[in-house]
Design a protein around this motif. Sequence first.
Motif, PDB file in Angstrom:
ATOM      1  N   ALA A 138       9.682   1.632  -6.282  1.00 34.04           N
ATOM      2  CA  ALA A 138       8.612   0.609  -6.298  1.00 34.04           C
ATOM      3  C   ALA A 138       7.504   0.987  -7.106  1.00 34.04           C
ATOM      4  O   ALA A 138       7.071   2.335  -7.189  1.00 34.04           O
ATOM      5  N   GLU A 139       6.750   0.151  -7.847  1.00 28.17           N
ATOM      6  CA  GLU A 139       5.444   0.521  -8.599  1.00 28.17           C
ATOM      7  C   GLU A 139       4.471   1.032  -7.599  1.00 28.17           C
ATOM      8  O   GLU A 139       3.764   2.084  -7.876  1.00 28.17           O
ATOM      9  N   THR A 140       4.196   0.531  -6.644  1.00 23.97           N
ATOM     10  CA  THR A 140       3.620   1.010  -5.518  1.00 23.97           C
ATOM     11  C   THR A 140       4.400   1.390  -4.458  1.00 23.97           C
ATOM     12  O   THR A 140       5.191   0.809  -4.005  1.00 23.97           O
ATOM     13  N   PRO A 141       4.349   2.781  -4.110  1.00 25.36           N
ATOM     14  CA  PRO A 141       5.475   3.257  -3.246  1.00 25.36           C
ATOM     15  C   PRO A 141       5.443   2.421  -1.644  1.00 25.36           C
ATOM     16  O   PRO A 141       4.492   1.880  -1.585  1.00 25.36           O
ATOM     17  N   CYS A 142       6.551   2.208  -1.278  1.00 22.87           N
ATOM     18  CA  CYS A 142       6.960   1.263  -0.215  1.00 22.87           C
ATOM     19  C   CYS A 142       5.955   1.723   1.126  1.00 22.87           C
ATOM     20  O   CYS A 142       5.202   0.929   1.776  1.00 22.87           O
ATOM     21  N   THR A 143       5.846   2.949   1.256  1.00 22.23           N
ATOM     22  CA  THR A 143       4.931   3.415   2.365  1.00 22.23           C
ATOM     23  C   THR A 143       3.449   3.094   2.256  1.00 22.23           C
ATOM     24  O   THR A 143       2.854   2.654   3.149  1.00 22.23           O
ATOM     25  N   ARG A 144       3.180   3.047   0.824  1.00 26.58           N
ATOM     26  CA  ARG A 144       1.663   2.903   0.650  1.00 26.58           C
ATOM     27  C   ARG A 144       1.669   1.403   0.714  1.00 26.58           C
ATOM     28  O   ARG A 144       0.402   0.912   1.269  1.00 26.58           O
ATOM     29  N   GLN A 145       2.373   0.713   0.649  1.00 31.63           N
ATOM     30  CA  GLN A 145       2.353  -1.075   0.773  1.00 31.63           C
ATOM     31  C   GLN A 145       2.251  -1.445   2.080  1.00 31.63           C
ATOM     32  O   GLN A 145       1.031  -1.982   2.450  1.00 31.63           O
ATOM     33  N   LEU A 146       3.072  -0.527   3.183  1.00 36.77           N
ATOM     34  CA  LEU A 146       2.734  -0.836   4.486  1.00 36.77           C
ATOM     35  C   LEU A 146       1.208  -0.309   4.965  1.00 36.77           C
ATOM     36  O   LEU A 146       0.601  -0.831   5.828  1.00 36.77           O
ATOM     37  N   ILE A 147       0.664   0.993   4.389  1.00 34.25           N
ATOM     38  CA  ILE A 147      -0.297   1.408   4.664  1.00 34.25           C
ATOM     39  C   ILE A 147      -1.462   0.329   4.305  1.00 34.25           C
ATOM     40  O   ILE A 147      -2.584   0.169   5.210  1.00 34.25           O
ATOM     41  N   ASN A 148      -1.379  -0.045   3.224  1.00 32.70           N
ATOM     42  CA  ASN A 148      -2.353  -1.189   2.912  1.00 32.70           C
ATOM     43  C   ASN A 148      -2.254  -2.327   3.615  1.00 32.70           C
ATOM     44  O   ASN A 148      -3.283  -2.901   3.988  1.00 32.70           O
ATOM     45  N   GLN A 149      -1.318  -2.702   4.245  1.00 31.57           N
ATOM     46  CA  GLN A 149      -1.319  -3.834   5.091  1.00 31.57           C
ATOM     47  C   GLN A 149      -2.040  -3.460   6.425  1.00 31.57           C
ATOM     48  O   GLN A 149      -2.382  -4.300   7.240  1.00 31.57           O
ATOM     49  N   TYR A 150      -1.628  -2.263   6.881  1.00 29.78           N
ATOM     50  CA  TYR A 150      -2.249  -1.638   8.136  1.00 29.78           C
ATOM     51  C   TYR A 150      -3.905  -1.812   7.891  1.00 29.78           C
ATOM     52  O   TYR A 150      -4.491  -2.139   9.125  1.00 29.78           O
ATOM     53  N   GLU A 151      -4.270  -1.495   6.815  1.00 27.51           N
ATOM     54  CA  GLU A 151      -5.768  -1.433   6.712  1.00 27.51           C
ATOM     55  C   GLU A 151      -6.331  -2.920   6.872  1.00 27.51           C
ATOM     56  O   GLU A 151      -7.613  -2.921   7.211  1.00 27.51           O
ATOM     57  N   ILE A 152      -5.424  -3.842   6.617  1.00 23.89           N
ATOM     58  CA  ILE A 152      -5.852  -5.334   6.875  1.00 23.89           C
ATOM     59  C   ILE A 152      -5.758  -5.634   8.232  1.00 23.89           C
ATOM     60  O   ILE A 152      -6.651  -6.240   8.757  1.00 23.89           O
ATOM     61  N   THR A 153      -4.691  -5.100   8.862  1.00 24.26           N
ATOM     62  CA  THR A 153      -4.023  -6.136  10.201  1.00 24.26           C
ATOM     63  C   THR A 153      -4.757  -5.103  11.384  1.00 24.26           C
ATOM     64  O   THR A 153      -4.709  -5.423  12.399  1.00 24.26           O
TER      65      THR A 153
END
Length: 298
Positions: A138-153
Amino acid sequence: MESKRVKKAVIPAAGLGTRFLPATKAMPKEMLPIVDKPTIQYIIEEAVESGIEDILIVTGKGKRAIEDHFDSVPELEQILIEKGKSEFLKLVEETTNINIHFIRQSKPMGLGHAVLQAKAFVGDEPFVVMLGDDIVQAETPCTRQLINQYEITNSSIIGVQPVSDEETQRYGIVDLSSSVSETLHKVKSFVEKPVPGTAPSNLAILGRYLFTPEIFKYLETQEPGAGNEIQLTDAITRLNEMQRVFAYEFNGKRYDVGEKLGFIRTTLEFALKREDLGDDVHKLMIELLENRLSLIEK
């Protein structure tokens, strides 16, 4: 309250790899190469690219080759230096300049039990769990995507993607209660490998999780489930009753390297993308297909 930064990853790698016997009789399945790189190295690279600083690999008996792969080999490095093979030296050094820890799961008691071995390593921090059977490009690593969502939720996040109705019986499936956005959903429950025709959705859990440390409270008290093993999905269901858990539809192409056909497909696709191999592999595939067609016609 500001959420703690996600810095740690846990990679369960204690499975026996029975689907790849006899190759995995003496070699960990995580060390089977996609072209010339072990599958577990793709997982490690995703973690590092996502900003993870410390990685714990949960191993079992017969997995020493994983530790050796990520250790330095002074003799090999010296030979490469003497022969001026700087390109190969760089490849070797890339596998050693990572902060990796190891712990052994003494008994094969399931994925939930493997994750529980990381309790002391994780402490009171959020952390990610990355399964080695799933490689995601993925352009943004999958794990980074989850971290981004965690920082919101500030909540646990489970990585999901749609699968066909025929495939739902192979995965843990999420039953959604509501959607926050097109890709972020609140979860009502989790169903492990539902009987065909009974899946509550087609969103499958695909090898990437981000947990708050509260998950350990449920793993420690989790009764054995399917296969008489401690099932991670069961513990997530209990966590969700006390603390919201979200499912996030991550972007990227997921490759299943945990079964033979998926492993072969991944190897071919990755080889075709290589500048040093792509054209030759393409020609070879055409040649093999033409040979097969000629045999069928006979």
